[in-house]
Design an enzyme around this catalytic site. Structure first.
Site, short mmCIF file in Angstrom:
data_model
loop_
_atom_site.label_atom_id
_atom_site.label_comp_id
_atom_site.label_asym_id
_atom_site.label_seq_id
_atom_site.Cartn_x
_atom_site.Cartn_y
_atom_site.Cartn_z
N TYR A 140 18.54 -10.34 -2.84
CA TYR A 140 19.44 -9.89 -1.92
C TYR A 140 20.60 -11.20 -2.06
CZ TYR A 140 16.80 -6.61 0.22
OH TYR A 140 16.13 -5.26 0.50
N ASN A 158 24.06 0.95 5.38
CA ASN A 158 24.63 0.07 4.47
C ASN A 158 24.42 -1.28 5.04
OD1 ASN A 158 25.06 2.17 3.01
ND2 ASN A 158 27.55 1.90 3.26
N HIS A 167 20.10 -0.92 9.05
CA HIS A 167 19.30 -1.54 8.23
C HIS A 167 19.42 -2.98 8.11
CE1 HIS A 167 17.94 2.77 6.08
NE2 HIS A 167 17.69 2.36 7.49
N GLY A 185 27.80 10.39 2.26
CA GLY A 185 27.31 9.53 1.22
C GLY A 185 25.97 9.04 1.19
N THR A 186 25.05 9.76 1.97
CA THR A 186 23.65 9.47 2.06
C THR A 186 22.69 10.60 1.58
OG1 THR A 186 21.69 8.65 3.68
CG2 THR A 186 23.62 10.17 4.51
N GLU A 225 27.52 15.54 -3.64
CA GLU A 225 26.79 16.82 -3.95
C GLU A 225 25.99 17.23 -2.80
OE1 GLU A 225 24.85 15.31 -7.60
OE2 GLU A 225 23.30 14.23 -6.26
N ALA A 260 34.04 10.13 -1.91
CA ALA A 260 34.27 9.73 -0.20
C ALA A 260 35.69 9.19 -0.30
CB ALA A 260 33.15 8.89 -0.11
P1 OAD Z 1 21.07 6.91 -1.86
O1 OAD Z 1 21.09 6.02 -3.06
O2 OAD Z 1 19.69 7.40 -1.45
O3 OAD Z 1 22.25 8.18 -1.71
C1 OAD Z 1 23.63 7.78 -1.99
C2 OAD Z 1 24.07 9.19 -1.67
O4 OAD Z 1 25.60 9.00 -1.98
C3 OAD Z 1 23.79 10.46 -2.51
O5 OAD Z 1 23.32 11.49 -1.94
C4 OAD Z 1 25.09 10.43 -3.68
O6 OAD Z 1 25.22 12.06 -4.14
C5 OAD Z 1 25.88 10.16 -2.57
N1 OAD Z 1 27.13 9.54 -3.53
C6 OAD Z 1 27.27 8.88 -4.49
N2 OAD Z 1 28.43 8.22 -4.94
C7 OAD Z 1 29.30 9.17 -3.74
C8 OAD Z 1 30.71 9.09 -3.65
N3 OAD Z 1 31.56 8.46 -4.43
N4 OAD Z 1 31.22 9.85 -2.59
C9 OAD Z 1 30.18 10.58 -1.71
N5 OAD Z 1 29.06 10.28 -1.86
C10 OAD Z 1 28.45 9.52 -3.03
O7 OAD Z 1 21.30 6.06 -0.71
P2 OAD Z 1 21.34 6.05 0.94
O8 OAD Z 1 21.28 7.23 1.26
O9 OAD Z 1 22.42 5.07 1.68
O10 OAD Z 1 17.48 1.23 2.69
O11 OAD Z 1 19.98 5.17 0.88
C11 OAD Z 1 19.49 5.09 2.43
C12 OAD Z 1 18.41 3.91 2.14
O12 OAD Z 1 17.66 3.85 1.20
C13 OAD Z 1 19.25 2.51 2.27
O13 OAD Z 1 19.68 2.12 3.19
C14 OAD Z 1 18.19 1.65 1.54
C15 OAD Z 1 17.62 2.58 0.42
O14 OAD Z 1 16.24 2.12 0.08
C16 OAD Z 1 16.81 -0.09 2.75
O15 OAD Z 1 16.87 -0.95 1.64
C17 OAD Z 1 16.09 -0.19 3.85
#
Ligand code: OAD
Length: 235
Positions: free
Chosen positions: A63, A96, A113, A179-180, A207, A221
Protein backbone atom coordinates in the site's frame (compact mmCIF):
# COMPACT_ATOMS: atom_id res chain seq x y z
CA UNK A 1 -35.89 6.05 -20.42
CA UNK A 2 -33.65 8.88 -21.63
CA UNK A 3 -32.87 9.12 -25.31
CA UNK A 4 -29.19 8.89 -24.59
CA UNK A 5 -28.20 7.14 -21.33
CA UNK A 6 -29.16 9.95 -18.98
CA UNK A 7 -30.37 12.82 -21.11
CA UNK A 8 -33.48 14.17 -19.43
CA UNK A 9 -33.03 12.38 -16.11
CA UNK A 10 -32.98 14.21 -12.80
CA UNK A 11 -29.23 14.60 -12.23
CA UNK A 12 -29.72 14.33 -8.48
CA UNK A 13 -30.95 10.79 -9.13
CA UNK A 14 -27.89 9.61 -11.04
CA UNK A 15 -25.57 7.21 -9.21
CA UNK A 16 -22.17 6.65 -10.80
CA UNK A 17 -20.03 3.72 -9.67
CA UNK A 18 -16.39 3.95 -10.67
CA UNK A 19 -13.62 1.37 -10.74
CA UNK A 20 -9.94 1.12 -11.58
CA UNK A 21 -10.60 1.79 -15.29
CA UNK A 22 -11.35 5.45 -14.55
CA UNK A 23 -7.82 5.89 -13.16
CA UNK A 24 -6.08 3.69 -15.74
CA UNK A 25 -5.23 6.59 -18.04
CA UNK A 26 -3.75 8.45 -15.07
CA UNK A 27 -1.16 5.67 -15.00
CA UNK A 28 -2.58 3.67 -12.09
CA UNK A 29 -2.78 -0.02 -12.94
CA UNK A 30 -6.11 -1.83 -12.88
CA UNK A 31 -6.45 -5.13 -11.03
CA UNK A 32 -7.63 -7.67 -13.57
CA UNK A 33 -6.49 -6.41 -16.97
CA UNK A 34 -3.41 -7.88 -18.65
CA UNK A 35 -0.48 -6.71 -16.45
CA UNK A 36 -3.03 -5.81 -13.73
CA UNK A 37 -2.03 -5.73 -10.06
CA UNK A 38 -3.52 -9.15 -9.33
CA UNK A 39 -1.28 -10.71 -11.98
CA UNK A 40 1.77 -9.44 -10.04
CA UNK A 41 0.67 -9.77 -6.43
CA UNK A 42 -1.13 -12.48 -4.52
CA UNK A 43 -4.44 -10.96 -3.49
CA UNK A 44 -4.65 -13.25 -0.43
CA UNK A 45 -1.27 -11.98 0.81
CA UNK A 46 -1.82 -8.23 0.42
CA UNK A 47 -5.57 -7.62 0.44
CA UNK A 48 -7.01 -9.76 3.24
CA UNK A 49 -6.98 -9.49 7.06
CA UNK A 50 -5.27 -12.91 7.13
CA UNK A 51 -2.51 -11.65 4.84
CA UNK A 52 -1.97 -8.64 7.11
CA UNK A 53 -1.83 -10.85 10.22
CA UNK A 54 0.72 -13.13 8.52
CA UNK A 55 3.02 -10.40 7.16
CA UNK A 56 2.03 -6.80 7.98
CA UNK A 57 5.31 -5.45 6.56
CA UNK A 58 4.55 -6.90 3.13
CA UNK A 59 1.04 -5.42 3.19
CA UNK A 60 2.37 -1.98 4.22
CA UNK A 61 4.96 -2.16 1.42
CA UNK A 62 2.20 -2.92 -1.10
CA UNK A 63 0.00 0.00 0.00
CA UNK A 64 2.98 2.36 0.43
CA UNK A 65 3.73 1.70 -3.24
CA UNK A 66 0.06 2.27 -4.20
CA UNK A 67 0.04 5.53 -2.17
CA UNK A 68 3.23 6.72 -3.90
CA UNK A 69 1.83 5.90 -7.35
CA UNK A 70 -1.41 7.72 -6.56
CA UNK A 71 0.47 10.76 -5.27
CA UNK A 72 2.52 10.92 -8.47
CA UNK A 73 -0.52 10.49 -10.71
CA UNK A 74 -2.79 13.28 -11.92
CA UNK A 75 -6.53 13.08 -12.45
CA UNK A 76 -7.60 12.65 -16.07
CA UNK A 77 -10.49 14.08 -18.09
CA UNK A 78 -12.86 11.38 -16.87
CA UNK A 79 -12.32 12.42 -13.23
CA UNK A 80 -12.80 16.07 -14.21
CA UNK A 81 -16.02 15.35 -16.10
CA UNK A 82 -17.43 13.29 -13.21
CA UNK A 83 -16.62 16.14 -10.82
CA UNK A 84 -18.76 18.41 -13.05
CA UNK A 85 -21.57 15.87 -12.94
CA UNK A 86 -21.27 15.64 -9.16
CA UNK A 87 -21.40 19.43 -8.86
CA UNK A 88 -24.69 19.25 -10.78
CA UNK A 89 -26.09 16.83 -8.20
CA UNK A 90 -25.02 13.27 -9.09
CA UNK A 91 -23.58 10.86 -6.53
CA UNK A 92 -20.22 9.23 -7.18
CA UNK A 93 -19.50 5.94 -5.45
CA UNK A 94 -16.02 4.60 -6.06
CA UNK A 95 -14.26 1.31 -5.47
CA UNK A 96 -10.99 3.15 -6.01
CA UNK A 97 -8.73 3.87 -3.08
CA UNK A 98 -6.89 6.69 -4.85
CA UNK A 99 -7.93 10.33 -4.38
CA UNK A 100 -8.08 11.34 -8.05
CA UNK A 101 -11.82 12.11 -7.95
CA UNK A 102 -11.16 14.58 -5.12
CA UNK A 103 -8.12 16.08 -6.83
CA UNK A 104 -10.32 16.68 -9.89
CA UNK A 105 -12.68 18.69 -7.67
CA UNK A 106 -15.26 16.15 -6.47
CA UNK A 107 -16.28 16.71 -2.85
CA UNK A 108 -18.74 14.05 -1.77
CA UNK A 109 -17.36 10.83 -3.25
CA UNK A 110 -18.24 7.67 -1.32
CA UNK A 111 -15.14 5.49 -1.02
CA UNK A 112 -16.68 2.10 -0.43
CA UNK A 113 -13.29 0.31 -0.39
CA UNK A 114 -11.54 2.89 1.80
CA UNK A 115 -8.78 5.37 0.97
CA UNK A 116 -5.00 5.22 0.66
CA UNK A 117 -4.71 8.63 2.32
CA UNK A 118 -6.24 7.33 5.56
CA UNK A 119 -4.87 5.10 8.29
CA UNK A 120 -6.94 2.79 10.51
CA UNK A 121 -6.12 1.36 13.92
CA UNK A 122 -6.78 -2.38 13.97
CA UNK A 123 -6.99 -2.15 17.77
CA UNK A 124 -9.32 0.79 18.53
CA UNK A 125 -10.82 1.62 15.11
CA UNK A 126 -9.54 5.23 15.01
CA UNK A 127 -8.83 6.70 11.57
CA UNK A 128 -6.50 9.54 10.60
CA UNK A 129 -4.66 11.13 7.65
CA UNK A 130 -2.05 8.53 6.77
CA UNK A 131 1.64 9.31 6.43
CA UNK A 132 2.98 8.70 2.93
CA UNK A 133 4.86 5.70 4.29
CA UNK A 134 3.23 3.51 6.93
CA UNK A 135 5.00 0.71 8.81
CA UNK A 136 4.56 -2.02 11.40
CA UNK A 137 6.21 0.08 14.13
CA UNK A 138 3.73 2.98 13.76
CA UNK A 139 1.55 3.63 16.78
CA UNK A 140 -2.08 4.70 16.65
CA UNK A 141 -2.46 8.47 17.29
CA UNK A 142 -5.55 7.75 19.43
CA UNK A 143 -4.68 4.70 21.57
CA UNK A 144 -0.92 4.34 21.10
CA UNK A 145 -1.07 0.67 20.13
CA UNK A 146 1.20 -0.37 17.22
CA UNK A 147 -1.69 -1.76 15.17
CA UNK A 148 -1.79 0.66 12.23
CA UNK A 149 -3.10 -0.49 8.89
CA UNK A 150 -4.14 1.32 5.74
CA UNK A 151 -7.83 2.27 5.83
CA UNK A 152 -8.61 -0.09 2.97
CA UNK A 153 -11.47 -2.58 2.89
CA UNK A 154 -9.95 -6.00 2.28
CA UNK A 155 -11.54 -9.14 0.91
CA UNK A 156 -13.65 -10.68 3.63
CA UNK A 157 -14.46 -7.25 5.13
CA UNK A 158 -17.63 -5.24 4.72
CA UNK A 159 -17.39 -2.23 2.40
CA UNK A 160 -18.08 1.20 3.87
CA UNK A 161 -21.28 3.26 3.61
CA UNK A 162 -23.44 0.41 2.31
CA UNK A 163 -26.59 1.88 3.85
CA UNK A 164 -26.11 5.26 2.16
CA UNK A 165 -25.33 3.56 -1.13
CA UNK A 166 -28.41 1.32 -0.82
CA UNK A 167 -30.59 4.36 -0.13
CA UNK A 168 -29.20 6.19 -3.19
CA UNK A 169 -29.71 3.14 -5.42
CA UNK A 170 -33.28 2.77 -4.17
CA UNK A 171 -33.99 6.32 -5.37
CA UNK A 172 -31.93 6.34 -8.54
CA UNK A 173 -33.22 6.94 -12.06
CA UNK A 174 -29.95 6.17 -13.78
CA UNK A 175 -27.13 3.91 -12.61
CA UNK A 176 -23.81 4.19 -14.44
CA UNK A 177 -20.83 1.87 -13.97
CA UNK A 178 -17.56 3.34 -15.24
CA UNK A 179 -14.35 1.32 -15.65
CA UNK A 180 -15.20 -1.59 -13.40
CA UNK A 181 -15.07 -5.27 -14.32
CA UNK A 182 -18.06 -6.17 -12.16
CA UNK A 183 -16.10 -9.03 -10.58
CA UNK A 184 -16.27 -7.90 -6.96
CA UNK A 185 -19.42 -7.87 -4.82
CA UNK A 186 -21.27 -6.06 -3.42
CA UNK A 187 -20.45 -3.36 -6.03
CA UNK A 188 -21.04 -5.85 -8.85
CA UNK A 189 -24.64 -6.23 -7.65
CA UNK A 190 -25.52 -2.52 -7.77
CA UNK A 191 -26.71 -2.77 -11.39
CA UNK A 192 -29.30 -5.36 -10.34
CA UNK A 193 -30.38 -3.22 -7.36
CA UNK A 194 -30.88 -0.30 -9.74
CA UNK A 195 -32.81 -2.44 -12.21
CA UNK A 196 -35.14 -3.59 -9.44
CA UNK A 197 -36.29 -0.01 -8.84
CA UNK A 198 -36.74 0.55 -12.57
CA UNK A 199 -33.65 2.70 -13.11
CA UNK A 200 -31.97 2.91 -16.48
CA UNK A 201 -28.53 1.29 -16.45
CA UNK A 202 -25.47 2.31 -18.43
CA UNK A 203 -22.03 0.79 -18.65
CA UNK A 204 -19.05 2.88 -19.71
CA UNK A 205 -15.96 0.73 -20.18
CA UNK A 206 -13.23 -0.15 -22.63
CA UNK A 207 -15.08 -3.38 -23.31
CA UNK A 208 -18.44 -4.87 -22.38
CA UNK A 209 -18.50 -6.81 -19.10
CA UNK A 210 -21.02 -9.51 -18.21
CA UNK A 211 -23.34 -7.15 -16.28
CA UNK A 212 -26.96 -6.62 -17.38
CA UNK A 213 -26.94 -3.00 -18.58
CA UNK A 214 -29.53 -1.34 -20.84
CA UNK A 215 -26.87 0.60 -22.71
CA UNK A 216 -23.15 0.59 -23.21
CA UNK A 217 -20.67 3.24 -24.25
CA UNK A 218 -17.37 1.58 -25.07
CA UNK A 219 -14.04 3.40 -25.22
CA UNK A 220 -11.30 4.92 -23.05
CA UNK A 221 -12.82 6.69 -20.03
CA UNK A 222 -10.91 9.94 -20.64
CA UNK A 223 -12.65 10.29 -24.01
CA UNK A 224 -16.10 8.79 -23.61
CA UNK A 225 -16.92 9.99 -20.07
CA UNK A 226 -16.51 13.75 -20.85
CA UNK A 227 -18.60 13.33 -24.03
CA UNK A 228 -21.34 11.55 -22.07
CA UNK A 229 -21.28 14.09 -19.21
CA UNK A 230 -21.55 16.97 -21.72
CA UNK A 231 -24.68 15.37 -23.18
CA UNK A 232 -26.25 14.81 -19.75
CA UNK A 233 -25.51 18.40 -18.73
CA UNK A 234 -26.84 19.64 -22.07
CA UNK A 235 -23.53 21.22 -23.08
P1 OAD B 1 -10.72 -4.32 -12.45
O1 OAD B 1 -9.25 -4.33 -12.70
O2 OAD B 1 -11.36 -5.59 -12.03
O3 OAD B 1 -11.48 -3.81 -13.76
C1 OAD B 1 -11.08 -2.67 -14.45
C2 OAD B 1 -12.06 -2.41 -15.57
O4 OAD B 1 -11.70 -1.19 -16.19
C3 OAD B 1 -12.08 -3.48 -16.67
O5 OAD B 1 -13.44 -3.82 -16.96
C4 OAD B 1 -11.41 -2.79 -17.86
O6 OAD B 1 -11.99 -3.18 -19.10
C5 OAD B 1 -11.75 -1.34 -17.59
N1 OAD B 1 -10.79 -0.38 -18.15
C6 OAD B 1 -9.44 -0.47 -18.22
N2 OAD B 1 -8.91 0.63 -18.75
C7 OAD B 1 -9.94 1.46 -19.04
C8 OAD B 1 -10.05 2.76 -19.62
N3 OAD B 1 -8.97 3.44 -20.01
N4 OAD B 1 -11.28 3.31 -19.74
C9 OAD B 1 -12.37 2.63 -19.35
N5 OAD B 1 -12.34 1.39 -18.81
C10 OAD B 1 -11.15 0.83 -18.65
O7 OAD B 1 -10.99 -3.12 -11.39
P2 OAD B 1 -12.27 -2.89 -10.49
O8 OAD B 1 -13.52 -3.33 -11.17
O9 OAD B 1 -12.20 -1.49 -10.00
O10 OAD B 1 -10.77 -4.15 -4.40
O11 OAD B 1 -11.96 -3.86 -9.28
C11 OAD B 1 -12.85 -3.93 -8.20
C12 OAD B 1 -12.10 -4.20 -6.92
O12 OAD B 1 -11.28 -5.35 -7.08
C13 OAD B 1 -11.13 -3.12 -6.51
O13 OAD B 1 -11.73 -2.06 -5.80
C14 OAD B 1 -10.15 -3.86 -5.65
C15 OAD B 1 -9.97 -5.08 -6.51
O14 OAD B 1 -9.56 -6.23 -5.89
C16 OAD B 1 -10.02 -4.35 -3.30
O15 OAD B 1 -8.81 -4.30 -3.31
C17 OAD B 1 -10.83 -4.62 -2.07
Amino acid sequence: MGAFGGVGVDIARIVVLTGAGVSAESGLGTFRDKDGLWTKYDLAEVATPEGFAADPGKVHDFYNARRKNALEAAPNKAHAALARLEAAGALIVTQNVDDLHERAGARGVIHMHGELVRGLCASCGATWDAAQVMGVEDTCPACGVPACRPDIVWFGEIPYHMERIGDALAECELFVAVGTSGEVYPAAGFVEEARRVGAETLEINLEATGGRFDRRILGPASEVVPAWVDKVLGQ
